[in-house]
Design a protein around this motif. Structure first.
Motif, mmCIF file in Angstrom:
data_model
loop_
_atom_site.group_PDB
_atom_site.id
_atom_site.type_symbol
_atom_site.label_atom_id
_atom_site.label_comp_id
_atom_site.label_asym_id
_atom_site.label_seq_id
_atom_site.Cartn_x
_atom_site.Cartn_y
_atom_site.Cartn_z
ATOM 1 N N ARG A 43 0.839 -1.194 0.000
ATOM 2 C CA ARG A 43 0.000 0.000 0.000
ATOM 3 C C ARG A 43 0.880 1.254 0.000
ATOM 4 O O ARG A 43 1.813 1.355 0.784
ATOM 5 N N PRO A 44 0.596 2.201 -0.904
ATOM 6 C CA PRO A 44 1.418 3.416 -0.926
ATOM 7 C C PRO A 44 1.205 4.248 0.346
ATOM 8 O O PRO A 44 0.108 4.294 0.893
ATOM 9 N N ARG A 45 2.272 4.870 0.803
ATOM 10 C CA ARG A 45 2.193 5.709 1.991
ATOM 11 C C ARG A 45 1.515 7.021 1.637
ATOM 12 O O ARG A 45 1.791 7.617 0.607
#
Length: 196
Positions: free
Chosen positions: A16-18
């Motif tokens: 999951r992208p930050r």
């Protein structure tokens, strides 16, 4: 079992992208009207009602006339004595009308900031809720309103932006399911002193 659950959470979060922290709440609304007028506009748009009074005497006259239609009332602990109603007092779960005091209000979102110290049951259980608001506590933004409540806010603060609403089932909007179906903000330009 606990470790298996945590490992699944870690796996789900790996790819999951930050998302960066959004920063502090906005403290400025460009070209916003004066806070009290802006609050009233936004609160009405969310289904709430607003009445504005110059002082406690005018608010009391309105409140007594309005409350004459209710069999019982529950008062929050912060309601000034001069604005308390003579209707029979009842526990919040039985009261037809609840009256409480806002710690602040946010014009930007049309939200009342209510403290648990005033009595959450009075704020949530009666079908009609009247909230007394010192017009001097209406802030331009939600961040400013919350900052003003930093000290002495009680165990919890709640934001009320009009009557209770839910569209959980079939995406059909229903009011009064999880709280009052009618919420009225009474703005007082001059807040009453502690007096008898």
């Amino acid at each position: 079992m606990r470790e298996r659950i945590l490992e699944r959470v870690r796996q789900a979060l790996r790819d999951r992208p930050r998302v960066p922290h959004p920063g502090e709440l906005s403290t400025a609304v460009p070209d916003a009207p004066p806070p009290v007028e802006h609050f009233a506009e936004c609160f009405r748009a969310a289904g709430g009602e607003v009445h504005r009074f110059a002082d406690a005497d005018a608010a009391r006259r309105w409140l007594h006339g309005f409350a004459a239609h209710f069999a019982s009332v529950s008062h929050g602990t912060g309601v000034p004595r001069v604005l308390a109603l003579p209707a029979p007092e009842a526990p919040p779960r039985e009261a037809a009308l609840g009256v409480s005091v806002a710690r602040a209000a946010a014009a930007q979102s049309g939200s009342l900031v209510l403290s648990s110290r005033d009595g959450r049951r009075t704020q949530l259980l009666p079908p009609v809720h009247v909230v007394l608001v010192d017009a001097g506590t209406v802030a331009g933004t939600l961040g400013e309103a919350l900052a003003a409540c930093r000290n002495g806010g009680g165990a919890a603060l709640a934001l009320h932006s009009g009557p209770s609403k839910s569209a959980d089932i079939g995406q059909v909007m229903v009011t009064g399911v999880h709280g009052p179906g009618r919420v009225i903000a009474l703005l007082l330009d001059r807040w009453p002193g502690p007096g008898p």
